[in-house]
Design a protein around this motif. Structure first.
Motif, PDB file in Angstrom:
ATOM      1  N   ARG A  73       0.834  -1.198   0.000  1.00 21.91           N
ATOM      2  CA  ARG A  73       0.000   0.000   0.000  1.00 21.91           C
ATOM      3  C   ARG A  73       0.872   1.252   0.000  1.00 21.91           C
ATOM      4  NH1 ARG A  73      -2.491   1.725   4.869  1.00 21.91           N
ATOM      5  NH2 ARG A  73      -3.277   3.718   4.230  1.00 21.91           N
ATOM      6  N   ASP A  74       0.537   2.210  -0.852  1.00 18.35           N
ATOM      7  CA  ASP A  74       1.273   3.468  -0.907  1.00 18.35           C
ATOM      8  C   ASP A  74       1.041   4.241   0.392  1.00 18.35           C
ATOM      9  OD1 ASP A  74       2.394   5.956  -1.405  1.00 18.35           O
ATOM     10  OD2 ASP A  74       1.469   6.195  -3.366  1.00 18.35           O
ATOM     11  N   VAL A  75       2.130   4.487   1.136  1.00 18.64           N
ATOM     12  CA  VAL A  75       2.044   5.225   2.390  1.00 18.64           C
ATOM     13  C   VAL A  75       2.865   6.517   2.323  1.00 18.64           C
ATOM     14  CG1 VAL A  75       1.561   3.199   3.829  1.00 18.64           C
ATOM     15  CG2 VAL A  75       3.934   3.909   3.430  1.00 18.64           C
ATOM     16  N   SER A  76       3.303   6.876   1.135  1.00 18.15           N
ATOM     17  CA  SER A  76       4.187   8.036   0.997  1.00 18.15           C
ATOM     18  C   SER A  76       3.539   9.332   1.476  1.00 18.15           C
ATOM     19  CB  SER A  76       4.678   8.175  -0.441  1.00 18.15           C
ATOM     20  OG  SER A  76       3.593   8.249  -1.340  1.00 18.15           O
ATOM     21  N   GLY A  77       2.225   9.450   1.392  1.00 16.23           N
ATOM     22  CA  GLY A  77       1.548  10.650   1.855  1.00 16.23           C
ATOM     23  C   GLY A  77       1.191  10.642   3.318  1.00 16.23           C
ATOM     24  N   GLU A  78       1.328   9.486   3.974  1.00 15.08           N
ATOM     25  CA  GLU A  78       0.919   9.386   5.376  1.00 15.08           C
ATOM     26  C   GLU A  78       2.023   9.007   6.338  1.00 15.08           C
ATOM     27  OE1 GLU A  78      -1.459   5.481   5.604  1.00 15.08           O
ATOM     28  OE2 GLU A  78      -2.136   6.370   3.718  1.00 15.08           O
ATOM     29  N   LEU A  79       3.183   8.632   5.836  1.00 17.36           N
ATOM     30  CA  LEU A  79       4.286   8.213   6.703  1.00 17.36           C
ATOM     31  C   LEU A  79       5.571   8.879   6.238  1.00 17.36           C
ATOM     32  CD1 LEU A  79       5.032   6.263   9.056  1.00 17.36           C
ATOM     33  CD2 LEU A  79       5.658   4.601   7.302  1.00 17.36           C
ATOM     34  N   ASN A  80       6.129   9.717   7.086  1.00 20.72           N
ATOM     35  CA  ASN A  80       7.385  10.395   6.772  1.00 20.72           C
ATOM     36  C   ASN A  80       8.530   9.518   7.280  1.00 20.72           C
ATOM     37  OD1 ASN A  80       9.393  12.178   6.141  1.00 20.72           O
ATOM     38  ND2 ASN A  80       8.940  13.593   7.809  1.00 20.72           N
ATOM     39  N   ALA A  81       8.864   8.499   6.498  1.00 23.85           N
ATOM     40  CA  ALA A  81       9.888   7.539   6.912  1.00 23.85           C
ATOM     41  C   ALA A  81      10.991   7.496   5.869  1.00 23.85           C
ATOM     42  CB  ALA A  81       9.275   6.160   7.095  1.00 23.85           C
ATOM     43  N   SER A  82      12.230   7.517   6.337  1.00 20.97           N
ATOM     44  CA  SER A  82      13.378   7.502   5.432  1.00 20.97           C
ATOM     45  C   SER A  82      14.483   6.636   6.008  1.00 20.97           C
ATOM     46  CB  SER A  82      13.871   8.927   5.200  1.00 20.97           C
ATOM     47  OG  SER A  82      14.082   9.580   6.432  1.00 20.97           O
ATOM     48  N   VAL A  83      15.375   6.193   5.116  1.00 20.38           N
ATOM     49  CA  VAL A  83      16.459   5.286   5.495  1.00 20.38           C
ATOM     50  C   VAL A  83      17.742   5.729   4.808  1.00 20.38           C
ATOM     51  CG1 VAL A  83      17.263   2.897   5.381  1.00 20.38           C
ATOM     52  CG2 VAL A  83      14.840   3.359   5.689  1.00 20.38           C
TER      53      VAL A  83
END
Length: 140
Positions: free
Chosen positions: A35-45
């Motif tokens: 599921r696309d969560v790019s608009g709801e989760l500000n997560a980076s690695v």
């Protein structure tokens, strides 16, 4: 010197690209459990010098990683201890569990990083970002 057509020496540039290292690469979570969560989760690695760090949504995290060809092993994930909205915390836990059980990775035709885990049938997909897009505390 370029290999000749009948030479036993092969051009390995395609192979080298396919098994390129993750070192000094930066990514933002695009999909979790398909599921696309790019608009709801500000997560980076961030992958740097066998250290994995980033923001899982609410909390920052740090770990060690090793890779060989397309195999990935992450260990010792530690996080900050902020409490956020339940929906963000749930996605954060899912991301961290997936990273902790990561077993292989690949880059897809769009340049995205796809990480497969022994705990899930659906991989996590990350889109590439620049180092300047990473939270300051995540890149140390």
């Amino acid at each position: 010197m370029a290999p000749q057509e009948n030479s036993p020496v092969k051009d390995t540039s395609d192979t080298a690209q396919a098994s390129a290292t993750l070192d000094r690469t930066y990514w933002r979570v695009k999909t979790l459990v398909g599921r696309d969560v790019s608009g709801e989760l500000n997560a980076s690695v961030a992958f740097r010098n066998n250290r994995l760090s980033g923001r899982a949504g609410c909390n920052f995290f740090f770990a060690e990683y090793s890779e060989e060809e397309n195999q990935l092993h992450v260990e010792g994930i530690t996080t900050s201890k902020k409490i956020c909205f339940a929906a963000v915390m749930q996605k954060e836990k899912l991301l961290l569990r997936t990273l902790a059980s990561a077993d292989r990775f690949e880059k897809d035709e769009n340049g995205n990083l796809v990480i497969y885990s022994s705990r899930s049938d659906v991989p996590v997909v990350f889109r590439p970002i620049s180092r300047t897009e990473m939270p300051v505390l995540a890149v140390r």
